[in-house]
Design a protein around this motif. Structure first.
Motif, PDB file in Angstrom:
ATOM      1  N   LYS A 147       0.840  -1.198   0.000  1.00  0.00           N
ATOM      2  CA  LYS A 147       0.000   0.000   0.000  1.00  0.00           C
ATOM      3  C   LYS A 147       0.877   1.251   0.000  1.00  0.00           C
ATOM      4  CE  LYS A 147      -0.526  -0.060   5.070  1.00  0.00           C
ATOM      5  NZ  LYS A 147      -1.493  -0.081   6.186  1.00  0.00           N
ATOM      6  N   GLY A 148       0.457   2.233  -0.778  1.00  0.00           N
ATOM      7  CA  GLY A 148       1.137   3.527  -0.768  1.00  0.00           C
ATOM      8  C   GLY A 148       2.185   3.720  -1.841  1.00  0.00           C
ATOM      9  N   GLN A 149       2.605   2.646  -2.551  1.00  0.00           N
ATOM     10  CA  GLN A 149       3.638   2.842  -3.568  1.00  0.00           C
ATOM     11  C   GLN A 149       3.047   3.550  -4.789  1.00  0.00           C
ATOM     12  OE1 GLN A 149       2.338  -0.102  -2.703  1.00  0.00           O
ATOM     13  NE2 GLN A 149       2.550  -1.661  -4.306  1.00  0.00           N
ATOM     14  N   THR A 150       3.867   4.398  -5.418  1.00  0.00           N
ATOM     15  CA  THR A 150       3.394   5.195  -6.550  1.00  0.00           C
ATOM     16  C   THR A 150       3.631   4.517  -7.891  1.00  0.00           C
ATOM     17  OG1 THR A 150       5.508   6.379  -6.630  1.00  0.00           O
ATOM     18  CG2 THR A 150       3.755   7.346  -5.287  1.00  0.00           C
ATOM     19  N   ILE A 151       4.408   3.441  -7.918  1.00  0.00           N
ATOM     20  CA  ILE A 151       4.656   2.673  -9.142  1.00  0.00           C
ATOM     21  C   ILE A 151       4.554   1.183  -8.810  1.00  0.00           C
ATOM     22  CG2 ILE A 151       6.093   4.365 -10.339  1.00  0.00           C
ATOM     23  CD1 ILE A 151       8.545   2.983  -9.248  1.00  0.00           C
ATOM     24  N   THR A 152       4.320   0.378  -9.826  1.00  0.00           N
ATOM     25  CA  THR A 152       4.226  -1.069  -9.604  1.00  0.00           C
ATOM     26  C   THR A 152       5.623  -1.671  -9.490  1.00  0.00           C
ATOM     27  OG1 THR A 152       4.289  -1.639 -11.957  1.00  0.00           O
ATOM     28  CG2 THR A 152       2.122  -1.126 -10.997  1.00  0.00           C
ATOM     29  N   PRO A 153       5.742  -2.845  -8.867  1.00  0.00           N
ATOM     30  CA  PRO A 153       7.057  -3.510  -8.787  1.00  0.00           C
ATOM     31  C   PRO A 153       7.678  -3.759 -10.163  1.00  0.00           C
ATOM     32  CG  PRO A 153       5.560  -4.483  -7.197  1.00  0.00           C
ATOM     33  CD  PRO A 153       4.745  -3.540  -8.030  1.00  0.00           C
ATOM     34  N   ASP A 154       6.867  -4.116 -11.162  1.00  0.00           N
ATOM     35  CA  ASP A 154       7.401  -4.346 -12.508  1.00  0.00           C
ATOM     36  C   ASP A 154       7.978  -3.060 -13.101  1.00  0.00           C
ATOM     37  OD1 ASP A 154       6.773  -7.011 -12.465  1.00  0.00           O
ATOM     38  OD2 ASP A 154       4.870  -6.793 -13.573  1.00  0.00           O
ATOM     39  N   SER A 155       7.258  -1.965 -12.935  1.00  0.00           N
ATOM     40  CA  SER A 155       7.754  -0.678 -13.432  1.00  0.00           C
ATOM     41  C   SER A 155       9.022  -0.263 -12.694  1.00  0.00           C
ATOM     42  CB  SER A 155       6.683   0.402 -13.261  1.00  0.00           C
ATOM     43  OG  SER A 155       5.532   0.102 -14.028  1.00  0.00           O
ATOM     44  N   ALA A 156       9.046  -0.539 -11.394  1.00  0.00           N
ATOM     45  CA  ALA A 156      10.215  -0.207 -10.586  1.00  0.00           C
ATOM     46  C   ALA A 156      11.445  -0.981 -11.060  1.00  0.00           C
ATOM     47  CB  ALA A 156       9.939  -0.507  -9.113  1.00  0.00           C
ATOM     48  N   MET A 157      11.258  -2.263 -11.374  1.00  0.00           N
ATOM     49  CA  MET A 157      12.382  -3.091 -11.825  1.00  0.00           C
ATOM     50  C   MET A 157      12.925  -2.595 -13.157  1.00  0.00           C
ATOM     51  SD  MET A 157      14.487  -5.359 -11.061  1.00  0.00           S
ATOM     52  CE  MET A 157      13.727  -6.021  -9.574  1.00  0.00           C
ATOM     53  N   LYS A 158      12.043  -2.090 -14.029  1.00  0.00           N
ATOM     54  CA  LYS A 158      12.490  -1.551 -15.312  1.00  0.00           C
ATOM     55  C   LYS A 158      13.360  -0.316 -15.102  1.00  0.00           C
ATOM     56  CE  LYS A 158       8.619  -3.282 -18.096  1.00  0.00           C
ATOM     57  NZ  LYS A 158       7.423  -2.902 -18.897  1.00  0.00           N
ATOM     58  N   ILE A 159      12.992   0.515 -14.125  1.00  0.00           N
ATOM     59  CA  ILE A 159      13.790   1.699 -13.818  1.00  0.00           C
ATOM     60  C   ILE A 159      15.170   1.290 -13.308  1.00  0.00           C
ATOM     61  CG2 ILE A 159      14.013   3.678 -12.262  1.00  0.00           C
ATOM     62  CD1 ILE A 159      10.959   3.946 -12.371  1.00  0.00           C
ATOM     63  N   VAL A 160      15.188   0.322 -12.389  1.00  0.00           N
ATOM     64  CA  VAL A 160      16.451  -0.143 -11.798  1.00  0.00           C
ATOM     65  C   VAL A 160      17.349  -0.767 -12.870  1.00  0.00           C
ATOM     66  CG1 VAL A 160      17.474  -1.800 -10.195  1.00  0.00           C
ATOM     67  CG2 VAL A 160      15.474  -0.468  -9.496  1.00  0.00           C
ATOM     68  N   ASP A 161      16.789  -1.691 -13.661  1.00  0.00           N
ATOM     69  CA  ASP A 161      17.570  -2.349 -14.710  1.00  0.00           C
ATOM     70  C   ASP A 161      18.074  -1.340 -15.736  1.00  0.00           C
ATOM     71  OD1 ASP A 161      17.274  -4.833 -13.580  1.00  0.00           O
ATOM     72  OD2 ASP A 161      15.600  -5.436 -14.870  1.00  0.00           O
TER      73      ASP A 161
END
Length: 308
Positions: A147-161
């Motif tokens: 709860k509270g995150q502004t992006i999904t985990p998949d989107s977050a992983m794309k940013i990190v990668d």
């Protein structure tokens, strides 16, 4: 008698193992007659259980304190708190909460240790100037609780990668540019494989083969000057065969005679490639080595004395 084990179960296990070993030995000596326990007269005097238990605790106390401090990382000023927790009468719910808090503290320590390494991968600097601990923890908590995150985990992983891949490409370009410039400098030779070297002192001794042991001193660094290994600083030379080292080293050791002092500039393809070597050597790193070949240990049959 000094008790080395920290836990009663360890003491019990040791005793049980000893008893099993004694049992096996006695089974082999079948010729000896077994004496009934009732006829034995032990030396010394028996003590009551409480006295023995207290003595057992006192004997193990110093080792327990050392274990808490050196193995579990408890500050010596708070050993009494750890011991109080050991004897506390917590409810199951209270114990679960305390264990959860302890787990959170361990994760906090892990984050502080690991974030500089992640920063190295993402921005090329192994410090805390790029990866922000508070921002990381905020995203971690929101995602873990769902709860509270502004992006999904998949989107977050794309940013990190994406950032890590960008840094890898940037680092690779910088290392290729370094070699291109370095290869044009006076005194630098580039071989067919891509190995670059500069001879500082020309040796005149024997030259090693793949199976010859070679004694060398060396210091290795990256193009930014970061030293990742040095036998010179350790004050102890290294001995190995050319077949045991990276391709750039192998080529140099089977080319330069004993007594040579040189600088090597090893492309990543002749070093640790795209994967690198642990946290110290990123992928696509050019390896710069100062080497001193002290001794080429030829077999006795190949020495000049043996040829006379």
């Amino acid at each position: 008698m000094q008790l080395k084990s920290l836990l009663i179960i360890a003491l019990a296990t040791t005793t049980a193992m000893g008893a099993m070993a004694d049992k096996k030995k006695s089974a082999k000596k079948s010729a000896k007659k077994v004496v009934p326990a009732a006829t034995l007269t032990p030396a010394g005097k028996a003590v009551d259980g409480k006295t023995f238990s207290y003595a057992l605790g006192v004997a193990q106390g110093p080792s327990l304190k050392e274990y808490l401090v050196s193995q579990l990382g408890v500050d010596s000023a708070y050993v009494s708190d750890a011991l109080a927790a050991m004897t506390s009468n917590l409810t199951p719910a209270e114990r679960k909460k305390a264990e959860a808090v302890a787990a959170g503290l361990r994760i906090a320590d892990m984050n502080k240790r690991n974030l500089p390494y992640i920063s190295q991968q993402a921005a090329g600097k192994g410090d805390t100037t790029y990866v922000d601990l508070h921002s990381f923890e905020a995203g971690l908590i929101a995602s873990a609780l769902g709860k509270g995150q502004t992006i999904t985990p998949d989107s977050a992983m794309k940013i990190v990668d994406g950032q890590i891949n960008y840094q890898k490409a940037l680092y690779k370009q910088a290392n290729e540019a370094y070699l291109a410039t370095n290869g044009k400098l006076k005194g630098v030779t580039t071989t067919k494989s891509g190995l670059q070297y500069r001879i500082l002192t020309k040796g005149n001794g024997p030259i090693a083969t793949d199976s010859t042991e070679v004694e060398v001193d060396y210091e290795g660094s990256l193009i930014d000057g970061t030293i990742f290994d040095s036998s010179i600083k350790r004050g102890k030379s290294a001995t190995f065969r050319p077949s045991q080292v990276i391709a750039g080293w192998r080529e140099a050791l089977t080319t330069f005679p004993e007594g040579t002092v040189a600088e090597l500039y090893i492309p990543s393809a002749l070093g640790y490639g795209e994967r690198g070597q642990g946290a110290a050597i990123p992928g696509n790193s050019t390896l710069i080595f100062h080497i001193e070949i002290h001794k080429v240990k030829l077999p006795a049959a190949a020495t000049p004395a043996a040829k006379k």
